[in-house]
Motif scaffolding. Structure first.
Motif, PDB file in Angstrom:
ATOM      1  N   THR A 375       0.858  -1.183   0.000  1.00 37.19           N
ATOM      2  CA  THR A 375       0.000   0.000   0.000  1.00 37.19           C
ATOM      3  C   THR A 375       0.893   1.232   0.000  1.00 37.19           C
ATOM      4  OG1 THR A 375      -0.105  -0.019   2.426  1.00 37.19           O
ATOM      5  CG2 THR A 375      -1.891  -1.109   1.233  1.00 37.19           C
ATOM      6  N   ARG A 376       0.401   2.280  -0.633  1.00 39.00           N
ATOM      7  CA  ARG A 376       1.179   3.526  -0.662  1.00 39.00           C
ATOM      8  C   ARG A 376       0.949   4.276   0.643  1.00 39.00           C
ATOM      9  NH1 ARG A 376       4.037   5.923  -4.523  1.00 39.00           N
ATOM     10  NH2 ARG A 376       4.520   8.120  -4.195  1.00 39.00           N
ATOM     11  N   MET A 377       2.019   4.779   1.229  1.00 40.47           N
ATOM     12  CA  MET A 377       1.918   5.502   2.486  1.00 40.47           C
ATOM     13  C   MET A 377       1.379   6.901   2.242  1.00 40.47           C
ATOM     14  SD  MET A 377       5.570   4.225   4.066  1.00 40.47           S
ATOM     15  CE  MET A 377       5.452   5.184   5.573  1.00 40.47           C
ATOM     16  N   ARG A 378       0.580   7.371   3.175  1.00 34.78           N
ATOM     17  CA  ARG A 378       0.011   8.711   3.066  1.00 34.78           C
ATOM     18  C   ARG A 378       0.805   9.708   3.911  1.00 34.78           C
ATOM     19  NH1 ARG A 378      -6.048   7.487   4.741  1.00 34.78           N
ATOM     20  NH2 ARG A 378      -4.886   6.250   6.266  1.00 34.78           N
ATOM     21  N   GLY A 379       0.591  10.974   3.653  1.00 35.64           N
ATOM     22  CA  GLY A 379       1.235  12.003   4.456  1.00 35.64           C
ATOM     23  C   GLY A 379       2.637  12.311   3.985  1.00 35.64           C
ATOM     24  N   GLU A 380       3.399  12.968   4.890  1.00 33.20           N
ATOM     25  CA  GLU A 380       4.705  13.487   4.500  1.00 33.20           C
ATOM     26  C   GLU A 380       5.758  12.412   4.333  1.00 33.20           C
ATOM     27  OE1 GLU A 380       3.371  13.380   7.525  1.00 33.20           O
ATOM     28  OE2 GLU A 380       4.557  14.623   8.893  1.00 33.20           O
ATOM     29  N   LEU A 381       5.503  11.213   4.824  1.00 40.20           N
ATOM     30  CA  LEU A 381       6.534  10.185   4.737  1.00 40.20           C
ATOM     31  C   LEU A 381       6.758   9.703   3.318  1.00 40.20           C
ATOM     32  CD1 LEU A 381       5.794   8.012   7.886  1.00 40.20           C
ATOM     33  CD2 LEU A 381       7.547   9.740   7.570  1.00 40.20           C
ATOM     34  N   GLY A 382       5.706   9.594   2.531  1.00 36.65           N
ATOM     35  CA  GLY A 382       5.859   9.048   1.185  1.00 36.65           C
ATOM     36  C   GLY A 382       6.235   7.580   1.236  1.00 36.65           C
ATOM     37  N   GLY A 383       6.485   6.974   0.077  1.00 39.99           N
ATOM     38  CA  GLY A 383       6.950   5.598   0.022  1.00 39.99           C
ATOM     39  C   GLY A 383       5.824   4.584   0.111  1.00 39.99           C
ATOM     40  N   TYR A 384       6.186   3.343   0.459  1.00 40.58           N
ATOM     41  CA  TYR A 384       5.256   2.229   0.434  1.00 40.58           C
ATOM     42  C   TYR A 384       5.406   1.379   1.694  1.00 40.58           C
ATOM     43  CZ  TYR A 384       5.406   3.392  -4.547  1.00 40.58           C
ATOM     44  OH  TYR A 384       5.365   4.052  -5.743  1.00 40.58           O
ATOM     45  N   GLU A 385       4.316   0.736   2.082  1.00 39.10           N
ATOM     46  CA  GLU A 385       4.347  -0.286   3.119  1.00 39.10           C
ATOM     47  C   GLU A 385       4.043  -1.632   2.475  1.00 39.10           C
ATOM     48  OE1 GLU A 385       2.887   2.040   7.144  1.00 39.10           O
ATOM     49  OE2 GLU A 385       1.440   0.884   5.988  1.00 39.10           O
ATOM     50  N   ILE A 386       4.880  -2.620   2.782  1.00 38.81           N
ATOM     51  CA  ILE A 386       4.641  -3.972   2.299  1.00 38.81           C
ATOM     52  C   ILE A 386       4.243  -4.828   3.493  1.00 38.81           C
ATOM     53  CG2 ILE A 386       5.636  -5.972   1.143  1.00 38.81           C
ATOM     54  CD1 ILE A 386       7.711  -4.065  -0.084  1.00 38.81           C
ATOM     55  N   ARG A 387       3.029  -5.332   3.504  1.00 39.51           N
ATOM     56  CA  ARG A 387       2.566  -6.208   4.570  1.00 39.51           C
ATOM     57  C   ARG A 387       2.977  -7.633   4.242  1.00 39.51           C
ATOM     58  NH1 ARG A 387      -1.464  -4.166   8.086  1.00 39.51           N
ATOM     59  NH2 ARG A 387      -0.748  -2.054   8.585  1.00 39.51           N
ATOM     60  N   VAL A 388       3.507  -8.322   5.246  1.00 39.94           N
ATOM     61  CA  VAL A 388       3.934  -9.709   5.078  1.00 39.94           C
ATOM     62  C   VAL A 388       3.112 -10.586   6.013  1.00 39.94           C
ATOM     63  CG1 VAL A 388       6.249  -8.985   4.458  1.00 39.94           C
ATOM     64  CG2 VAL A 388       5.758  -9.517   6.828  1.00 39.94           C
ATOM     65  N   PRO A 389       3.022 -11.887   5.734  1.00 40.78           N
ATOM     66  CA  PRO A 389       2.237 -12.770   6.609  1.00 40.78           C
ATOM     67  C   PRO A 389       2.733 -12.712   8.044  1.00 40.78           C
ATOM     68  CG  PRO A 389       2.863 -13.899   4.598  1.00 40.78           C
ATOM     69  CD  PRO A 389       3.632 -12.617   4.621  1.00 40.78           C
ATOM     70  N   ILE A 405       7.357  -4.075   5.819  1.00 38.60           N
ATOM     71  CA  ILE A 405       8.596  -3.475   5.329  1.00 38.60           C
ATOM     72  C   ILE A 405       8.230  -2.103   4.791  1.00 38.60           C
ATOM     73  CG2 ILE A 405      10.482  -3.702   3.657  1.00 38.60           C
ATOM     74  CD1 ILE A 405       9.402  -6.779   3.584  1.00 38.60           C
ATOM     75  N   LYS A 406       9.062  -1.127   5.031  1.00 38.82           N
ATOM     76  CA  LYS A 406       8.808   0.207   4.502  1.00 38.82           C
ATOM     77  C   LYS A 406       9.847   0.547   3.439  1.00 38.82           C
ATOM     78  CE  LYS A 406       6.565   2.100   8.605  1.00 38.82           C
ATOM     79  NZ  LYS A 406       6.594   0.873   9.434  1.00 38.82           N
ATOM     80  N   THR A 497      22.339   7.209  -4.182  1.00 36.39           N
ATOM     81  CA  THR A 497      22.084   7.872  -5.457  1.00 36.39           C
ATOM     82  C   THR A 497      20.598   7.923  -5.768  1.00 36.39           C
ATOM     83  OG1 THR A 497      24.220   7.125  -6.276  1.00 36.39           O
ATOM     84  CG2 THR A 497      22.629   7.874  -7.908  1.00 36.39           C
ATOM     85  N   SER A 498      19.909   6.814  -5.532  1.00 35.36           N
ATOM     86  CA  SER A 498      18.476   6.742  -5.813  1.00 35.36           C
ATOM     87  C   SER A 498      17.641   7.375  -4.717  1.00 35.36           C
ATOM     88  CB  SER A 498      18.057   5.277  -5.987  1.00 35.36           C
ATOM     89  OG  SER A 498      18.819   4.651  -6.987  1.00 35.36           O
ATOM     90  N   ARG A 499      18.271   7.668  -3.559  1.00 35.28           N
ATOM     91  CA  ARG A 499      17.586   8.276  -2.425  1.00 35.28           C
ATOM     92  C   ARG A 499      16.410   7.427  -1.958  1.00 35.28           C
ATOM     93  NH1 ARG A 499      20.486  11.513   0.195  1.00 35.28           N
ATOM     94  NH2 ARG A 499      18.933  13.092   0.697  1.00 35.28           N
ATOM     95  N   ILE A 500      16.669   6.154  -1.795  1.00 36.39           N
ATOM     96  CA  ILE A 500      15.646   5.222  -1.339  1.00 36.39           C
ATOM     97  C   ILE A 500      16.162   4.514  -0.092  1.00 36.39           C
ATOM     98  CG2 ILE A 500      14.435   3.059  -1.877  1.00 36.39           C
ATOM     99  CD1 ILE A 500      14.345   4.005  -4.786  1.00 36.39           C
ATOM    100  N   LEU A 501      15.309   4.414   0.903  1.00 36.11           N
ATOM    101  CA  LEU A 501      15.629   3.710   2.140  1.00 36.11           C
ATOM    102  C   LEU A 501      14.614   2.595   2.355  1.00 36.11           C
ATOM    103  CD1 LEU A 501      17.247   3.549   4.815  1.00 36.11           C
ATOM    104  CD2 LEU A 501      15.569   5.122   5.792  1.00 36.11           C
ATOM    105  N   ILE A 502      15.115   1.383   2.583  1.00 33.41           N
ATOM    106  CA  ILE A 502      14.261   0.220   2.842  1.00 33.41           C
ATOM    107  C   ILE A 502      14.474  -0.174   4.298  1.00 33.41           C
ATOM    108  CG2 ILE A 502      13.758  -2.165   2.189  1.00 33.41           C
ATOM    109  CD1 ILE A 502      15.152  -1.438  -0.545  1.00 33.41           C
ATOM    110  N   VAL A 503      13.381  -0.299   5.045  1.00 31.05           N
ATOM    111  CA  VAL A 503      13.442  -0.575   6.475  1.00 31.05           C
ATOM    112  C   VAL A 503      12.706  -1.874   6.777  1.00 31.05           C
ATOM    113  CG1 VAL A 503      12.983   0.329   8.785  1.00 31.05           C
ATOM    114  CG2 VAL A 503      13.379   1.915   6.889  1.00 31.05           C
ATOM    115  N   ASP A 504      13.372  -2.773   7.508  1.00 35.57           N
ATOM    116  CA  ASP A 504      12.751  -4.031   7.933  1.00 35.57           C
ATOM    117  C   ASP A 504      13.014  -4.218   9.421  1.00 35.57           C
ATOM    118  OD1 ASP A 504      11.620  -6.572   8.074  1.00 35.57           O
ATOM    119  OD2 ASP A 504      13.505  -7.544   7.521  1.00 35.57           O
TER     120      ASP A 504
END
Length: 521
Positions: A375-389, A405-406, A497-504
């Protein structure tokens, strides 16, 4: 005439090319060790060939962790070449261009490392004469390296050679160069690091000369407690400067400890490393894909750098191979150390792509199990949330929390006009004050995290791009944010370079392998 190569090395890629030659990244055919080779063609004029020999002779006399190390000078009918070690680093010019100024501790760290390297040259009877930001390379560990001895001379020799913005008064007058000449230039660069400008503003050559010869040192732009250090290092009379680069280091350390505390250098190196991280796309060895776990390629404070013809470039030298440098009758043996490796998932640990679906995450996509959803995150954070089992839990803090995962993008990394959301800092743990999206996953679900400890840092692949990888051991807190004896591991992948952060924060099984197979658009 076709371009030649030094026997025993295979060329990987060209790093730079100038009017008189080129610089390449190469590997030793037997050991696999990456090196940088600077070539001058056979048709080069005699003066150019002599400058090559001179540079090798000067560099070959100096052995120090803060100075680039010569491996070999090769000369034959095809031309002349210098084989050097190098580091996966960024020129100080690029760091200053990007950040404009450095924190005082970081600037002092650069000055100290440079002075130590210059002291080693001075002890060998060599004066660099061209110390400037372009000739200082900063690797990922924050320790600087001095390069390019192209106009170096033996102490007591002199001419007008040098870069005007950093030339000492005696250089402008054509007087003999001494260690004090290099101390002056190093202090000029320190001034630039602290203030964001050169000591004497740009203008024509005559104006710059007048500034260095006659204008008082503009210490009013320097923090008050550092002014005496700058005034000493840039004194017009060489006799009024510190007795040697080593003596200046002692003065610097006294001032730094008194002003910024005993751990000033640790904080300085950390700040420099952060500056390099922001420019990770400029790390040549990483870009060439030669930084691999278990291979020869490494990044270390003991490695050196190269000076490209017309450009400055850095590449990491590898492994544990011993190289012998023979220059002007002198022989030195150098043993490279093995620092933290750049990691990629081993082939045996990368499981086949799972059946299921493709998740598009802005700039890249991943193939995930069918049970995952995004799902796409709302608000100032931007990005996506991935729900896992997994089992979701309810808390008083944020309602229902589920394993997720964000994937945070540019908007979160540089939030527009929102001071309470800080940008990503790779060497610091997160907590709710800087990360509003933070979840503490162990049960019972707790909303806060206290102190953290860095467990692991390396480079890994997200598709065909290289990410910084961090594992933090985080401490949770109760509903009043009081730390409790509950911990978890937070995993971060950051692509500068891509300015992307993945958080788990849930130790999602198979995530590293899934990210290694990502497809970029």
């Amino acid at each position: 005439m076709s371009e030649w190569s030094v026997s025993g090395f295979s060329e990987v890629r060209e790093l730079g090319r100038g009017g008189q030659g080129r610089v390449v990244l190469a590997r030793h055919a037997r050991a696999g060790t990456p090196v940088a080779i600077k070539y001058l063609p056979a048709e080069a004029d005699p003066d150019s060939r002599e400058r090559f020999r001179h540079e090798s002779q000067m560099l070959g006399r100096v052995t120090h962790p803060h100075v680039a190390r010569l491996y070999r000078l090769v000369e034959n009918d095809n031309g002349i070449a210098i084989v050097m070690e190098a580091v996966n680093g960024v020129p100080l010019t690029k760091i200053l261009s990007h950040h404009r100024t450095l924190e005082p501790e970081a600037a002092l760290t650069v000055l100290k490392g440079s002075l130590l390297g210059l002291a080693a040259a001075h002890n060998a009877g060599v004066v660099h004469r061209d110390y400037k930001p372009a000739n200082v390379i900063v690797p990922a560990d924050g320790r600087s390296k001095l390069i390019d001895f192209g106009v170096a001379v033996y102490s007591g020799e002199g001419s007008f050679a040098g870069t005007p913005y950093y030339m000492a008064p005696e250089q402008w007058r054509g007087e003999p160069a001494t260690p004090a000449t290099d101390v002056y230039a190093a202090t000029c660069v320190f001034y630039e690091c602290i203030t964001g400008q050169r000591p004497y503003p740009p203008g024509d050559r005559a104006a710059i000369r007048a500034g260095h010869l006659n204008t008082p040192v503009p210490v009013e732009h320097v923090p008050e407690k550092l002014r005496e250090l700058v005034a000493r290092g840039m004194a017009k009379d060489p006799a009024e400067r510190p007795d040697s680069a080593e003596a200046f280091v002692e003065e610097l350390e006294d001032v730094a400890r008194t002003t910024y505390g005993v751990d000033w250098e640790t904080r300085g190196m950390r700040a420099l490393a952060g500056g390099v991280v922001a420019l990770a796309a400029l790390l040549p060895l990483t870009a060439a894909g030669l930084a691999s776990a278990g291979g020869a390629a490494t990044t270390t404070a003991s490695t050196g750098v190269i000076a490209a013809l017309g450009t400055k470039a850095g590449v990491a030298v590898a492994g544990t191979a011993v190289a012998t440098a023979t220059v002007g009758g002198g022989v030195g043996v150098y043993q490279a150390t093995r620092p933290e490796p750049v990691e990629r998932p081993a082939a045996s640990t990368v499981s086949p792509s799972p059946p299921g679906k493709r998740l598009d995450l802005g700039d890249f996509s991943i193939t995930t199990p069918l049970t995952w959803r995004v799902t796409r995150m709302r608000g100032e954070l931007g990005g996506y949330e991935i729900r896992v089992p997994g089992t979701c839990s309810r808390t008083e803090y944020r309602g229902e929390l589920c394993p997720e995962i964000k994937v945070l993008g540019r908007q979160w990394i540089n939030p527009p006009g929102d001071a309470h959301i800080e940008s990503y800092q790779p060497d610091y743990e997160w907590h709710p004050g800087t990360d509003p999206s933070h979840d503490c996953p162990p049960r019972p679900m707790l909303p806060a995290a206290g102190q953290g400890r860095l467990l692991k840092k390396s480079f890994v692949k997200v598709g065909d791009r290289t990410a910084e990888y961090r594992e933090w051991r985080m401490q949770c807190g109760d509903f009043t944010a009081r730390p409790v004896n509950v911990f978890f591991v937070q995993r971060l992948w950051y692509l500068p370079t891509s300015r992307i952060l993945i958080v788990d924060e849930w130790d999602t099984p198979g995530l590293a392998q899934i990210l290694a197979r990502a497809q970029w658009t």
